[in-house]
Design an enzyme around this catalytic site. Structure first.
Site, short mmCIF file in Angstrom:
data_model
loop_
_atom_site.label_atom_id
_atom_site.label_comp_id
_atom_site.label_asym_id
_atom_site.label_seq_id
_atom_site.Cartn_x
_atom_site.Cartn_y
_atom_site.Cartn_z
N ARG A 21 -6.16 -8.34 4.36
CA ARG A 21 -7.29 -9.03 3.65
C ARG A 21 -6.62 -10.61 3.65
O ARG A 21 -7.43 -11.34 3.21
CB ARG A 21 -7.77 -8.76 2.67
CG ARG A 21 -8.71 -7.41 2.79
CD ARG A 21 -9.63 -6.84 1.66
NE ARG A 21 -10.33 -5.91 2.13
CZ ARG A 21 -10.84 -4.92 1.34
NH1 ARG A 21 -10.48 -4.83 0.15
NH2 ARG A 21 -11.73 -4.09 1.66
N GLU A 33 -7.18 -1.97 11.98
CA GLU A 33 -8.58 -1.29 12.30
C GLU A 33 -8.00 0.07 13.11
O GLU A 33 -8.49 0.98 12.87
CB GLU A 33 -9.34 -2.27 12.94
CG GLU A 33 -10.25 -2.86 12.08
CD GLU A 33 -10.95 -2.20 11.08
OE1 GLU A 33 -11.42 -1.14 11.07
OE2 GLU A 33 -11.29 -2.95 10.00
N GLN A 38 -7.51 6.58 12.00
CA GLN A 38 -6.91 7.95 11.93
C GLN A 38 -6.33 8.22 10.44
O GLN A 38 -5.95 9.42 10.56
CB GLN A 38 -5.68 8.10 12.92
CG GLN A 38 -4.48 7.39 12.94
CD GLN A 38 -4.04 6.71 14.30
OE1 GLN A 38 -4.68 6.64 15.16
NE2 GLN A 38 -2.88 6.84 14.18
N THR A 39 -6.13 7.36 9.73
CA THR A 39 -5.33 7.48 8.76
C THR A 39 -5.98 6.90 7.35
O THR A 39 -6.63 5.94 7.73
CB THR A 39 -3.83 6.99 8.72
OG1 THR A 39 -3.25 7.19 10.03
CG2 THR A 39 -2.90 7.25 7.61
N GLY A 77 0.63 9.54 14.05
CA GLY A 77 -0.08 10.33 15.09
C GLY A 77 -0.87 9.70 16.08
O GLY A 77 -0.70 8.37 16.23
N TYR A 78 -1.55 10.33 16.95
CA TYR A 78 -2.36 9.72 17.85
C TYR A 78 -1.70 8.50 18.76
O TYR A 78 -2.17 7.36 18.62
CB TYR A 78 -3.81 9.47 17.28
CG TYR A 78 -4.56 10.44 16.93
CD1 TYR A 78 -5.25 11.21 17.26
CD2 TYR A 78 -4.39 10.74 15.39
CE1 TYR A 78 -6.05 12.09 16.97
CE2 TYR A 78 -5.18 11.75 14.57
CZ TYR A 78 -6.21 12.43 15.83
OH TYR A 78 -6.71 13.52 14.84
N TYR A 116 -17.73 -1.50 16.96
CA TYR A 116 -17.31 -1.66 15.58
C TYR A 116 -16.18 -2.52 15.22
O TYR A 116 -16.03 -3.37 14.61
CB TYR A 116 -16.93 -0.26 15.00
CG TYR A 116 -16.16 -0.37 13.58
CD1 TYR A 116 -16.88 -0.87 12.56
CD2 TYR A 116 -14.79 -0.24 13.65
CE1 TYR A 116 -16.06 -1.06 11.13
CE2 TYR A 116 -14.15 -0.42 12.19
CZ TYR A 116 -14.72 -0.91 11.20
OH TYR A 116 -14.05 -1.21 10.10
N ASP A 134 -19.78 1.00 10.20
CA ASP A 134 -18.77 2.32 10.27
C ASP A 134 -19.65 3.46 9.73
O ASP A 134 -20.78 3.10 8.99
CB ASP A 134 -17.64 2.09 9.45
CG ASP A 134 -17.50 1.88 8.26
OD1 ASP A 134 -18.58 1.57 7.72
OD2 ASP A 134 -16.51 1.81 7.57
N CYS A 187 -25.02 4.80 -8.84
CA CYS A 187 -26.02 3.83 -8.55
C CYS A 187 -25.84 2.82 -9.62
O CYS A 187 -26.42 1.62 -9.55
CB CYS A 187 -27.62 4.26 -8.46
SG CYS A 187 -27.65 5.13 -6.73
N CYS A 190 -24.13 -0.17 -8.85
CA CYS A 190 -24.40 -0.79 -7.45
C CYS A 190 -25.08 -2.26 -7.61
O CYS A 190 -25.86 -2.29 -8.34
CB CYS A 190 -25.33 0.03 -6.86
SG CYS A 190 -25.63 -0.72 -5.15
S1 SF4 Z 1 -27.21 1.32 -1.93
FE1 SF4 Z 1 -26.56 1.41 -4.43
S2 SF4 Z 1 -28.60 1.81 -5.35
FE2 SF4 Z 1 -28.68 2.50 -3.26
S3 SF4 Z 1 -28.15 4.55 -3.14
FE3 SF4 Z 1 -26.30 3.37 -2.60
S4 SF4 Z 1 -25.62 3.05 -4.68
FE4 SF4 Z 1 -27.36 3.74 -5.07
#
Ligand code: SF4
Length: 352
Positions: A21, A33, A38-39, A77-78, A116, A134, A187, A190
């Protein structure tokens, strides 16, 4: 703050400090990537750092011998993925002067680079506006939009992309799936809770639909060992259901146990059926098992007459080549090739 901005702010605070990054180049992202296919991250990091020390750029990797590359892959591997990466770097070096191409179309032409990987490299290295999908992102998208249909997830991910920071956004979505929106999501932590339909509708356990994750389609793949002057035939055909971009032994899909509405997606190309059905062949005793995504596969091999008709491939527009049998794993870079090896002469199941 909209959902994309909240996600970006959360990512800036919570992202793990990973070497690929820091000032990400297309090459660094590409190597990371392929290794991460694989790991797990923690196990891959020391090997990744050592690999980058020995092969700091695409040109150095292209010039290295295959033995050197495989030596540095030890522990991951792989090996077919290492060979494929090495070969693909050589192609990029000669075709694009060592710079990973900038369009999705060109990136997808590189062997081993699927949608991807192409989207991840283009968005993170060049800031191109492509959303990745992904396993983790699929779960997040399915929940945010309460969408069960897998075919719609890519366009929903595209619509949710932060156009100002596509690379960071993609990494943030993957990180969100890896740290917060887990199969049992947290959540309360989130950053996109306000925009998550599954959360609002109290329907998180319905997304993604578990049936989709559990269903395994059963089928048989029948590979054909077609020889000419001691060389084996490999074919590449993007109209096939599997191995669209790889050279493989010619094969037919048989006895697929599929939901009726899926059957049309597993048809053999008619020319292939015609060719292989008319070729005298004999089933080599034995089978092997294999899995590709949600497919449970039984592998069979057939040996065919060595007197191959001259016009065997006549009239069919497909890519083909003849290889020494000991190059099968290299030329057909899939773990299924390793399983096919035991069907080859001198390897156990085959009798001349
Ligand atoms: S996106 Fe956020 S609020 Fe929605 S299910 Fe996933 S963790 Fe929960």
């Amino acid at each position: 703050m909209n959902a994309q901005e909240s996600l970006k702010a959360w990512f800036d605070l919570n992202k793990r400090d990973l070497p690929f990054r820091n000032k990400p180049s297309a090459y660094k992202i590409w190597v990371s990537e392929v290794m991460l296919q694989q790991t797990r991250v923690a196990a891959m990091l020391p090997l990744y750092n050592q690999f980058l020390l020995s092969f700091p750029d695409m040109e150095t990797l292209s010039r290295a011998s295959e033995e050197e590359v495989l030596e540095h892959w030890r522990g991951l591997g792989y090996y077919s993925r290492a060979r494929n990466l090495h070969k693909a770097c050589q192609i990029v070096t000669s075709r694009y002067n060592g710079r990973f191409p900038e369009t999705l179309e060109e990136a997808l032409e590189i062997p081993g680079v699927g949608p991807y990987t192409a989207r991840a490299i283009l968005s993170m290295a060049y800031g191109k506006k492509y959303a990745v999908l992904d396993g983790n992102v699929k779960r997040v998208i399915s929940r945010i939009f309460t969408e069960s249909d897998e075919k719609k997830w890519q366009s929903l991910a595209d619509s949710f992309l932060n156009l100002d920071y596509p690379g960071d956004h993609n990494q943030a979505m993957m990180e969100l799936g890896a740290l917060v929106c887990l199969p049992k999501p947290i959540c309360v932590k989130c950053p996109v809770q306000n925009s998550c339909k599954a959360y609002k509708e109290n329907a998180i356990d319905k997304y993604p639909p578990s049936k989709l994750e559990k269903t395994k389609f059963e089928l048989e793949l029948h590979f054909y060992l077609v020889y000419k002057q001691g060389k084996l035939l490999l074919i590449q055909d993007s109209s096939r259901r599997f191995f669209k971009k790889l050279y493989t032994l010619p094969f037919l899909i048989e006895k697929a146990k599929l939901p009726a509405k899926e059957a049309k997606n597993y048809l053999n190309p008619s020319y292939m059926k015609e060719m292989l059905d008319t070729l005298p062949s004999e089933l080599i005793p034995g089978t092997a098992s294999h899995s590709i995504t949600h497919h449970k596969i039984k592998i069979f091999c057939h040996k065919t007459s060595k007197d191959l008709p001259e016009d065997f491939l006549g009239g069919h527009s497909l890519y083909s080549k003849w290889i020494d049998k000991d190059r099968l794993e290299m030329e057909f870079p899939s773990s299924i090739a390793k399983k096919i090896l035991k069907f080859l002469p001198g390897n156990g199941l085959f009798q001349e």
